[in-house]
Design a protein around this motif. Sequence first.
Motif, PDB file in Angstrom:
ATOM      1  N   ASN A 259       0.746  -0.904  -0.118  1.00  0.00           N
ATOM      2  CA  ASN A 259      -0.078   0.135  -0.135  1.00  0.00           C
ATOM      3  C   ASN A 259       0.185   0.879   0.314  1.00  0.00           C
ATOM      4  N   ALA A 260       0.274   2.263  -1.275  1.00  0.00           N
ATOM      5  CA  ALA A 260       1.386   3.612  -1.124  1.00  0.00           C
ATOM      6  C   ALA A 260       0.607   4.688  -0.286  1.00  0.00           C
ATOM      7  N   LYS A 261      -0.707   4.566  -0.611  1.00  0.00           N
ATOM      8  CA  LYS A 261      -1.468   5.726   0.053  1.00  0.00           C
ATOM      9  C   LYS A 261      -3.202   5.148   0.858  1.00  0.00           C
ATOM     10  N   ASN A 262      -3.906   5.129   1.574  1.00  0.00           N
ATOM     11  CA  ASN A 262      -5.003   4.960   2.308  1.00  0.00           C
ATOM     12  C   ASN A 262      -5.938   5.680   3.005  1.00  0.00           C
ATOM     13  N   ILE A 263      -6.635   5.912   2.237  1.00  0.00           N
ATOM     14  CA  ILE A 263      -7.275   7.427   2.771  1.00  0.00           C
ATOM     15  C   ILE A 263      -9.212   7.019   2.696  1.00  0.00           C
ATOM     16  N   GLY A 264      -9.929   7.326   3.756  1.00  0.00           N
ATOM     17  CA  GLY A 264     -11.072   6.459   3.878  1.00  0.00           C
ATOM     18  C   GLY A 264     -11.529   5.436   3.820  1.00  0.00           C
ATOM     19  N   ASP A 265     -12.769   4.917   3.471  1.00  0.00           N
ATOM     20  CA  ASP A 265     -12.811   3.623   3.904  1.00  0.00           C
ATOM     21  C   ASP A 265     -13.098   3.031   2.173  1.00  0.00           C
ATOM     22  N   VAL A 266     -12.124   2.426   1.363  1.00  0.00           N
ATOM     23  CA  VAL A 266     -12.263   2.517   0.296  1.00  0.00           C
ATOM     24  C   VAL A 266     -12.789   1.134  -0.445  1.00  0.00           C
ATOM     25  N   ALA A 267     -13.477   0.089   1.256  1.00  0.00           N
ATOM     26  CA  ALA A 267     -13.990  -1.206   0.246  1.00  0.00           C
ATOM     27  C   ALA A 267     -15.021  -0.536   0.729  1.00  0.00           C
ATOM     28  N   LYS A 268     -15.743   0.230   0.973  1.00  0.00           N
ATOM     29  CA  LYS A 268     -16.883   0.415   1.739  1.00  0.00           C
ATOM     30  C   LYS A 268     -17.658   1.098   0.609  1.00  0.00           C
ATOM     31  N   ALA A 269     -16.993   2.161  -0.392  1.00  0.00           N
ATOM     32  CA  ALA A 269     -16.748   3.161  -0.733  1.00  0.00           C
ATOM     33  C   ALA A 269     -16.765   2.751  -2.709  1.00  0.00           C
ATOM     34  N   LEU A 270     -16.534   1.068  -2.894  1.00  0.00           N
ATOM     35  CA  LEU A 270     -16.631   0.840  -3.996  1.00  0.00           C
ATOM     36  C   LEU A 270     -17.394  -0.308  -3.636  1.00  0.00           C
ATOM     37  N   GLU A 271     -18.477  -0.769  -2.965  1.00  0.00           N
ATOM     38  CA  GLU A 271     -19.286  -2.063  -3.117  1.00  0.00           C
ATOM     39  C   GLU A 271     -20.364  -2.207  -3.650  1.00  0.00           C
ATOM     40  N   HIS A 272     -20.650  -0.614  -4.463  1.00  0.00           N
ATOM     41  CA  HIS A 272     -21.745  -0.645  -5.053  1.00  0.00           C
ATOM     42  C   HIS A 272     -21.593   0.157  -6.395  1.00  0.00           C
ATOM     43  N   ASP A 273     -21.669  -1.316  -7.286  1.00  0.00           N
ATOM     44  CA  ASP A 273     -21.460  -0.562  -9.298  1.00  0.00           C
ATOM     45  C   ASP A 273     -20.119  -0.043  -9.023  1.00  0.00           C
ATOM     46  N   PRO A 274     -19.142  -0.615  -9.123  1.00  0.00           N
ATOM     47  CA  PRO A 274     -18.126  -0.064  -9.235  1.00  0.00           C
ATOM     48  C   PRO A 274     -17.662   0.072 -10.577  1.00  0.00           C
ATOM     49  N   ILE A 275     -16.796   1.173 -11.125  1.00  0.00           N
ATOM     50  CA  ILE A 275     -16.605   0.751 -12.276  1.00  0.00           C
ATOM     51  C   ILE A 275     -15.232   0.802 -12.497  1.00  0.00           C
ATOM     52  N   GLU A 276     -14.859  -1.070 -13.464  1.00  0.00           N
ATOM     53  CA  GLU A 276     -14.141  -1.486 -13.266  1.00  0.00           C
ATOM     54  C   GLU A 276     -12.710  -1.372 -14.769  1.00  0.00           C
ATOM     55  N   VAL A 277     -11.907  -1.024 -14.644  1.00  0.00           N
ATOM     56  CA  VAL A 277     -10.875  -0.623 -16.066  1.00  0.00           C
ATOM     57  C   VAL A 277      -9.792  -1.137 -16.061  1.00  0.00           C
ATOM     58  N   THR A 278      -8.997  -1.659 -16.466  1.00  0.00           N
ATOM     59  CA  THR A 278      -7.620  -1.799 -17.268  1.00  0.00           C
ATOM     60  C   THR A 278      -6.822  -1.268 -18.050  1.00  0.00           C
ATOM     61  N   TYR A 279      -5.701  -0.828 -17.676  1.00  0.00           N
ATOM     62  CA  TYR A 279      -4.735   0.129 -18.526  1.00  0.00           C
ATOM     63  C   TYR A 279      -3.384  -0.588 -19.557  1.00  0.00           C
ATOM     64  N   ASP A 280      -3.257  -0.546 -20.044  1.00  0.00           N
ATOM     65  CA  ASP A 280      -1.699  -1.678 -20.387  1.00  0.00           C
ATOM     66  C   ASP A 280      -0.645  -0.544 -21.362  1.00  0.00           C
ATOM     67  N   VAL A 281       0.767  -0.675 -21.081  1.00  0.00           N
ATOM     68  CA  VAL A 281       1.240   0.555 -21.282  1.00  0.00           C
ATOM     69  C   VAL A 281       2.696  -0.797 -21.826  1.00  0.00           C
ATOM     70  N   PRO A 282       3.627  -0.596 -22.888  1.00  0.00           N
ATOM     71  CA  PRO A 282       4.586  -1.186 -23.197  1.00  0.00           C
ATOM     72  C   PRO A 282       5.945  -1.022 -23.171  1.00  0.00           C
ATOM     73  N   PHE A 283       6.889  -1.923 -23.100  1.00  0.00           N
ATOM     74  CA  PHE A 283       8.177  -1.088 -22.794  1.00  0.00           C
ATOM     75  C   PHE A 283       8.845  -0.462 -24.281  1.00  0.00           C
ATOM     76  N   LEU A 284       9.526   0.128 -23.490  1.00  0.00           N
ATOM     77  CA  LEU A 284       9.648   1.714 -24.562  1.00  0.00           C
ATOM     78  C   LEU A 284      11.326   2.077 -24.572  1.00  0.00           C
ATOM     79  N   ALA A 285      11.803   2.493 -25.405  1.00  0.00           N
ATOM     80  CA  ALA A 285      13.200   2.154 -25.656  1.00  0.00           C
ATOM     81  C   ALA A 285      13.782   4.693 -25.554  1.00  0.00           C
ATOM     82  N   HIS A 286      14.796   4.193 -25.225  1.00  0.00           N
ATOM     83  CA  HIS A 286      15.390   5.661 -25.340  1.00  0.00           C
ATOM     84  C   HIS A 286      15.340   6.056 -26.800  1.00  0.00           C
ATOM     85  N   ALA A 287      16.238   5.566 -27.460  1.00  0.00           N
ATOM     86  CA  ALA A 287      16.256   5.836 -29.109  1.00  0.00           C
ATOM     87  C   ALA A 287      16.414   7.168 -28.862  1.00  0.00           C
ATOM     88  N   ALA A 288      17.849   7.550 -27.871  1.00  0.00           N
ATOM     89  CA  ALA A 288      19.037   9.023 -28.078  1.00  0.00           C
ATOM     90  C   ALA A 288      19.486   9.263 -29.918  1.00  0.00           C
TER      91      ALA A 288
END
Length: 727
Positions: free
Chosen positions: A320-349
């Motif tokens: 855990n990096a940060k925790n405020i309030g009661d997240v579990a309770k706040a997400l009990e009903h109809d949470p909107i859930e998504v996933t995101y992905d980003v790839p490896f990147l080179a520097h190519a200076a």
Amino acid sequence: MPVSAAPTPAAPLLTRRAMLQVGAALGGGLLVGFVGPGLAAEPEGSTARVSGFAPNAFIRIDPAGKVTLVMPQVEMGQGTYTSISMILAEELDAAWNQVAVEHAPPNDALYANPVFGLQATGNSNSIRAFWMPLRKAGAGTRAILVQAAASGWKVDPASCRTEASEVIHDSSGRRIGYGALTARAAGLKPPADPPLKDPKNFRLIGRSLRRLDTPEKVNGQAKYGIDAMPPGVKFATFAHSPVFGGRVGHVDDSRAKLVPGFRQVVVLDDLVAVVGDHMWAALQGLAALDISWIEGANAGVDTAQVRARLVAASRRVGVNAKNIGDVAKALEHDPIEVTYDVPFLAHAALEPMNCTVHVSGGGCEVWTGIQVVSRAQAIAAKVTGLPLDKVIVHNHLIGGGFGRRLEVDQVEKAVRIAQHVDSPVKVVWSREEDIQHDVYRPAWHDRLSATLKDGRIQGWHHVITGSSVLARWLPPAFVNGQDFDAVDCAQDMPYDIPNFRVDFVREEPPGVPTGFWRGVGPAHNVFVIESFIDELAHKAGADPVQFRLNMLGKAPRLQAALRLAADKSGWGTPLPPGCGRGVAVQPAFTSWIATVAEVAVDGDGNVTLRRMVCVVDTGIAVNPNTIVAQLQGGLVFGLTAALFGEITIDKGRVQQSNFHDYRMLRLNETPPIEVHVIRSGEMPGGIGEAGTTAAFAPLANAIFAATGKRLRRLPIDRDVLAGRKEA
């Protein structure tokens, strides 16, 4: 045109004081520096014998009045040499046309970055870290020069002033140059806490001055690492195993020996190098080698496997990096859930990795351009077994760092090769080796959940899964499994959310080396967060700008930037069919930035960048021209990655090899970029990476506005936009 923003209190950047001290004369001039946090009084092996202290930045004034500023940070195109010089010269009241700069030699005790505790340039903190220490160094120097002049004139120092490298006594009309005061001033002590200028009296800071490094870059005299040419130098290039972690099997060099200019082959356990009289001979000799490789355990690694591991790991319990309030309770009903992905990147200076080394006579000399010069010295000493004082490192201008030159592998490999060569040897990586054996920006998988109530975010949970660069690069900063870079801008979101949680799950990709990439953690997190914020705004049926403004009550500087960006971009005004605008905000690097992208998307999925508008409150703008240029360049760098950037792996091998398949944004594809700098009296923020960080999310949000298609994976997939495949 700059506009004013209401000032808000800023937390102090440094938690430990930097104390000003002055030392003895050096070379007939005056040497002044400051002691940073945790520094020794006198570094072992120091060539500058300074009584009673070991500064981490220096001002040197010679009897002719020349002011030489020794740069604690390196110049890699971000303009830091000019900005740092402006800070020192401002408080010193030095004549700008008498200022010269020098690269600092390797010495953590003298030149450690106060944030890192070692001599490193990165994280967009050169100005942030050195702002107050350098001002105090300049002010303390000015104070003792005034004291020296006043003593000679037998007047009160308070009756004197300084301007353009002179001390002036107005009532008597006397004036004396700094150079003439060096001998007398060297025996004086500066005040413990020298008075600093009121910003309203700044003569240099805040002006758009021409960069000190521009003339030599224009006339060709600028020296980058790749330009080093010690007498008798030979040239080398090399091949790694194509598979991560593979080793050399067998080498047949019979054909290579026939190449004109060929000198020798150096076979090490993990690479094969060819040395020649010139670069062409080395390249042709390498191409003529017949090399067999032992591929090793990573020969089965591919991109799909790496992503599957990240997805599976994201279900584990993270740190855990940060925790405020009661997240579990706040997400009990109809949470909107998504996933995101980003790839490896080179520097190519633009400047490929390179290093010139001469190992001879019980010593080692290194010529390179690197962001961590003291680590370069240390690795050369380790490889050769020599003490540090037998290793000389000449650091040069850097033709593109982007975090890649925070690594020392270019030095380590060059020194290992040089140990087998009787002359100095310049080791240059081919573009293919540079891209296929980079230290890559980690691939990330993010899981986000949120709930809405009354048009605002009520609960938020963000799980970040990926590699920990910090655990390898700076182990003492990796505490209890927490990587503060991995969660940067995620754990300190500016929005008012009553129930909020961020977790980090470390999952290392098998065999793939990962490292810092321009924008570091925020480059990934701002994209994910601001894209999801946009999704939530649309779920709430709210305008994306107003949705953000409603939750930025605790971030007035960011509110002001967002309002101005909306105004300057024409937010809400009609656009042609197939066009859209997207917005994003960020608090990255203690600079408050709002960005609006405007794009057009055609039926074949091609994206045209029509316009970018970026508004920044970065505190006191040391050199506004540099800020504008860095944000423009950073946005181009980030847009390039968003549109095209992806390193893929098959059978343990990187599939991209050069700019034909790891392509850059071209000039004709680059949009007009407007940068508006808000006038501010706050402490300066970071800029070098902030433009890159700002590029991804507004682009993706603009594409959604134009097409109705939400892109949760980068780079942007034209087949998805054209409807040829599912997102």
